[in-house]
Design an enzyme around this catalytic site. Structure first.
Site, PDB file in Angstrom:
ATOM      1  N   LYS A   1     -56.361  88.957   3.786  1.00 24.54           N
ATOM      2  CA  LYS A   1     -54.957  88.498   3.755  1.00 24.54           C
ATOM      3  C   LYS A   1     -53.962  89.565   4.220  1.00 24.54           C
ATOM      4  O   LYS A   1     -53.042  89.243   4.976  1.00 24.54           O
ATOM      5  CB  LYS A   1     -54.572  88.007   2.353  1.00 24.54           C
ATOM      6  CG  LYS A   1     -55.217  86.693   1.963  1.00 24.54           C
ATOM      7  CD  LYS A   1     -54.663  86.255   0.610  1.00 24.54           C
ATOM      8  CE  LYS A   1     -55.493  85.169  -0.008  1.00 24.54           C
ATOM      9  NZ  LYS A   1     -54.881  84.645  -1.251  1.00 24.54           N
TER      10      LYS A   1
ATOM     11  N   ASP B   1     -49.526  80.615  -1.449  1.00 29.84           N
ATOM     12  CA  ASP B   1     -50.028  80.830  -2.810  1.00 29.84           C
ATOM     13  C   ASP B   1     -48.939  80.616  -3.868  1.00 29.84           C
ATOM     14  O   ASP B   1     -49.179  79.987  -4.895  1.00 29.84           O
ATOM     15  CB  ASP B   1     -50.599  82.244  -2.953  1.00 29.84           C
ATOM     16  CG  ASP B   1     -51.947  82.390  -2.252  1.00 29.84           C
ATOM     17  OD1 ASP B   1     -52.658  81.378  -2.102  1.00 29.84           O
ATOM     18  OD2 ASP B   1     -52.290  83.512  -1.857  1.00 29.84           O
TER      19      ASP B   1
ATOM     20  N   GLY C   1     -52.172  92.458  -4.651  1.00 31.04           N
ATOM     21  CA  GLY C   1     -51.806  91.441  -3.663  1.00 31.04           C
ATOM     22  C   GLY C   1     -51.553  90.078  -4.280  1.00 31.04           C
ATOM     23  O   GLY C   1     -50.615  89.369  -3.882  1.00 31.04           O
TER      24      GLY C   1
HETATM   25  P1  ATR Z   1     -55.693  91.278  -5.628  1.00 35.88           P
HETATM   26  O1  ATR Z   1     -55.511  91.120  -4.160  1.00 35.88           O
HETATM   27  O2  ATR Z   1     -56.708  90.350  -6.243  1.00 35.88           O
HETATM   28  O3  ATR Z   1     -54.409  91.296  -6.379  1.00 35.88           O
HETATM   29  P2  ATR Z   1     -55.755  94.142  -5.842  1.00 35.88           P
HETATM   30  O4  ATR Z   1     -54.603  94.232  -4.885  1.00 35.88           O
HETATM   31  O5  ATR Z   1     -56.891  95.103  -5.730  1.00 35.88           O
HETATM   32  O6  ATR Z   1     -56.422  92.701  -5.790  1.00 35.88           O
HETATM   33  O7  ATR Z   1     -55.139  94.232  -7.313  1.00 35.88           O
HETATM   34  C1  ATR Z   1     -55.947  94.145  -8.438  1.00 35.88           C
HETATM   35  C2  ATR Z   1     -55.061  94.110  -9.689  1.00 35.88           C
HETATM   36  O8  ATR Z   1     -55.890  93.879 -10.840  1.00 35.88           O
HETATM   37  C3  ATR Z   1     -54.314  95.387  -9.950  1.00 35.88           C
HETATM   38  O9  ATR Z   1     -53.096  95.075 -10.567  1.00 35.88           O
HETATM   39  C4  ATR Z   1     -55.279  96.121 -10.910  1.00 35.88           C
HETATM   40  O10 ATR Z   1     -54.655  97.086 -11.721  1.00 35.88           O
HETATM   41  P3  ATR Z   1     -54.414  98.604 -11.146  1.00 35.88           P
HETATM   42  O11 ATR Z   1     -53.252  98.516 -10.201  1.00 35.88           O
HETATM   43  O12 ATR Z   1     -54.116  99.420 -12.349  1.00 35.88           O
HETATM   44  O13 ATR Z   1     -55.691  98.983 -10.465  1.00 35.88           O
HETATM   45  C5  ATR Z   1     -55.726  94.957 -11.759  1.00 35.88           C
HETATM   46  N1  ATR Z   1     -57.004  95.169 -12.436  1.00 35.88           N
HETATM   47  C6  ATR Z   1     -58.245  95.148 -11.910  1.00 35.88           C
HETATM   48  N2  ATR Z   1     -59.182  95.363 -12.857  1.00 35.88           N
HETATM   49  C7  ATR Z   1     -58.515  95.509 -14.035  1.00 35.88           C
HETATM   50  C8  ATR Z   1     -58.918  95.720 -15.395  1.00 35.88           C
HETATM   51  N3  ATR Z   1     -60.207  95.838 -15.743  1.00 35.88           N
HETATM   52  N4  ATR Z   1     -57.948  95.804 -16.334  1.00 35.88           N
HETATM   53  C9  ATR Z   1     -56.632  95.710 -15.984  1.00 35.88           C
HETATM   54  N5  ATR Z   1     -56.202  95.488 -14.725  1.00 35.88           N
HETATM   55  C10 ATR Z   1     -57.127  95.384 -13.766  1.00 35.88           C
END
Ligand code: ATR
Length: 277
Positions: A68, A105, A133
């Site tokens: 994306k 979305d 994202g």
């Molecule tokens: P997406 O495109 O699915 O949003 P991303 O841009 O990698 O994927 O973002 C993932 C989000 O999930 C982030 O907000 C991440 O928190 P961080 O910015 O602190 O990394 C959050 N996230 C992923 N695993 C997590 C967990 N186990 N607990 C809390 N937040 C989590």
């Protein structure tokens, strides 16, 4: 009969995608001549795959994980919601070969909440979990519903603060860390973190949901997601997963491509039935 117009979803992985089924149900329902398939794209080959699809006469694409953000930089024009989201999930190819990037979305989430479930967000206290994202994609649409307040909370607080700053012109929004949420109450909590990918739940304080509060997970699965299970434990009035949003964002893409909006409820019901088969 003329050949059906070609559409596809590109991602990696893609075998699990429900989009081909959703769009074939839309096509059958509306009588539109649409041929929609899933295309697995290897890392580093996204631009090539998009160009090949366009050159072969493709009329539109959906883009999913992890492409994306890359799609955002690969189209000729972006409309405003895609610009804000920093990500494109829908590409429209015009007859002259030019492409427009959109992001459906946010509108998909809002249509599911409001149209399908009867939510009212105006004047409500909203919490958005995550600042990646997915969160960026839905935040402007949530603020467009004129909530009383919106807190974006993230494991890494600086990212939440940055996202809140980027959207400050759209409404009352504040960034926070997860621990700072203790003692606050929300009418709707939307989970846009990736924690659920391994069936894990974000670590949150208890009692965040106000009386009658709802939970909504952007993810969905064959079984209730970790966040949906948490919402139930917390006594949420509604604990919803993102299957309805998936169908609604697809309907928005379909209407951008074909100029007419399919009925979504029969498609959502059909997908739920497939899940429990
Ligand atoms: P997406 O495109 O699915 O949003 P991303 O841009 O990698 O994927 O973002 C993932 C989000 O999930 C982030 O907000 C991440 O928190 P961080 O910015 O602190 O990394 C959050 N996230 C992923 N695993 C997590 C967990 N186990 N607990 C809390 N937040 C989590």
């Amino acid at each position: 009969m003329p050949a059906a117009d070609r559409y596809a979803v590109m991602g990696n992985p893609i075998h699990h995608s429900k989009s081909p089924l959703i769009h074939s149900l839309f096509a059958a329902q509306t009588g539109e001549a649409v041929n929609y398939r899933a295309i697995l794209v290897q890392p580093g080959e996204f631009a090539m795959a998009v160009n090949a699809f366009r050159d072969a006469g493709g009329r539109g694409l959906n883009i999913t994980v992890p492409f994306k953000p890359e799609a955002h930089t690969h189209v000729d024009r972006l409309n405003e919601r895609a610009q804000r989201a920093g990500a494109v999930n829908t590409i429209i190819f015009h007859a002259d070969g030019s492409s427009v990037g959109d992001n459906t979305d946010g509108v998909g989430l809002i249509r599911d909440l409001i149209h399908n479930h009867g939510a009212r967000l105006e004047g409500k206290r909203l919490l958005l979990l995550g600042a990646g994202g997915a969160a960026r994609g839905v935040l402007p649409a949530l603020l467009g519903q004129r909530p009383a307040s919106l807190v974006v909370a993230n494991r890494t607080p600086e990212k939440a603060q940055g996202l809140a700053r980027d959207c400050a012109d759209l409404g009352t929004v504040r960034g926070a860390g997860l621990a700072e949420l203790a003692g606050q109450r929300f009418d709707l909590i939307v989970n846009a973190t990736a924690a659920g990918l391994d069936d894990r739940m974000v670590t949150l304080p208890d009692e965040l949901l106000a009386e009658g509060g709802w939970g909504y997970d952007l993810m969905y699965g064959d079984r209730p997601t970790a966040f949906v299970r948490w919402c139930r434990q917390q006594g949420a009035a509604r604990s919803l997963d993102g299957l309805g949003m998936l169908v609604e964002q697809a309907a928005e893409s379909f209407s951008l491509w074909r100029g007419l909006r399919p009925e979504t409820l029969p498609v959502i019901q059909r997908l739920r039935a497939v899940e429990t088969d």
